[in-house]
Design a protein around this motif. Sequence first.
Motif, PDB file in Angstrom:
ATOM      1  N   LYS A  35       0.831  -1.203   0.000  1.00 13.92           N
ATOM      2  CA  LYS A  35       0.000   0.000   0.000  1.00 13.92           C
ATOM      3  C   LYS A  35       0.864   1.251   0.000  1.00 13.92           C
ATOM      4  N   LYS A  36       0.332   2.277  -0.648  1.00 16.87           N
ATOM      5  CA  LYS A  36       1.002   3.573  -0.646  1.00 16.87           C
ATOM      6  C   LYS A  36       0.872   4.190   0.740  1.00 16.87           C
TER       7      LYS A  36
ATOM      8  N   GLU B 296       7.044   8.833  -3.612  1.00 22.87           N
ATOM      9  CA  GLU B 296       5.911   8.008  -3.217  1.00 22.87           C
ATOM     10  C   GLU B 296       6.504   6.861  -2.409  1.00 22.87           C
ATOM     11  N   HIS B 297       6.073   6.714  -1.163  1.00 17.83           N
ATOM     12  CA  HIS B 297       6.575   5.670  -0.267  1.00 17.83           C
ATOM     13  C   HIS B 297       5.530   4.557  -0.187  1.00 17.83           C
ATOM     14  N   ILE B 298       5.998   3.317  -0.001  1.00 15.04           N
ATOM     15  CA  ILE B 298       5.081   2.189   0.142  1.00 15.04           C
ATOM     16  C   ILE B 298       5.496   1.297   1.315  1.00 15.04           C
TER      17      ILE B 298
ATOM     18  N   GLY C  40       9.741   0.783   0.625  1.00 13.32           N
ATOM     19  CA  GLY C  40      10.517   1.313  -0.488  1.00 13.32           C
ATOM     20  C   GLY C  40       9.916   2.638  -0.912  1.00 13.32           C
ATOM     21  N   ARG C  41      10.618   3.318  -1.802  1.00 14.45           N
ATOM     22  CA  ARG C  41      10.087   4.576  -2.307  1.00 14.45           C
ATOM     23  C   ARG C  41      10.549   4.766  -3.742  1.00 14.45           C
TER      24      ARG C  41
ATOM     25  N   LYS D  52       7.801  -4.387  -8.171  1.00 17.72           N
ATOM     26  CA  LYS D  52       6.650  -4.329  -9.089  1.00 17.72           C
ATOM     27  C   LYS D  52       5.732  -3.162  -8.746  1.00 17.72           C
ATOM     28  N   SER D  53       5.506  -2.927  -7.465  1.00 14.97           N
ATOM     29  CA  SER D  53       4.619  -1.835  -7.043  1.00 14.97           C
ATOM     30  C   SER D  53       5.221  -0.472  -7.364  1.00 14.97           C
TER      31      SER D  53
END
Length: 146
Positions: free
Chosen positions: A4-5, A46-48, A60-61, A91-92
């Motif tokens: 998720k973001k 954008e961080h996840i 990750g970002r 992948k995300s």
Amino acid sequence: MLVKKITTQNDLSIAFKIRTQVFVEEQGVPLEDEFDEFDKLDSQCEHILVYYNEKIAGTGRIRILNGVGKLERICILKSYRKFGLGKEIIKSLEEIAREEEVTYVKLHGQTQAEGFYQKLGYQVSSDVFVEDGIPHILMSKSLVDK
């Protein structure tokens, strides 16, 4: 498995804890080198977070610079490695790049992870260099279907 973001300061703080545990405590990266001006919700990143069995396991970002996506700060807590979560993070982050119409991504991969990134389609784009005391290589990938 869920990715998720990050949209809240609380989730961003959790990502920071993971990064501190992996990069600072495990790998010896100086704390002052691990965090930067892009570590906020309103930044250019954008961080996840990735979850495994409903537990937060990695982060990750992606930062977009001049139309190129740079994957950064990818890490997984030690007890969750070998479950394929790294692949899900990559992948995300690539999907976020595609959503932003980015067609080319790069990363500074630790040399010990070179094979992992190659399996995901990344090519070595530099000689080995040292970053935070750890050998790295620049790797890149086109997101355009051939």
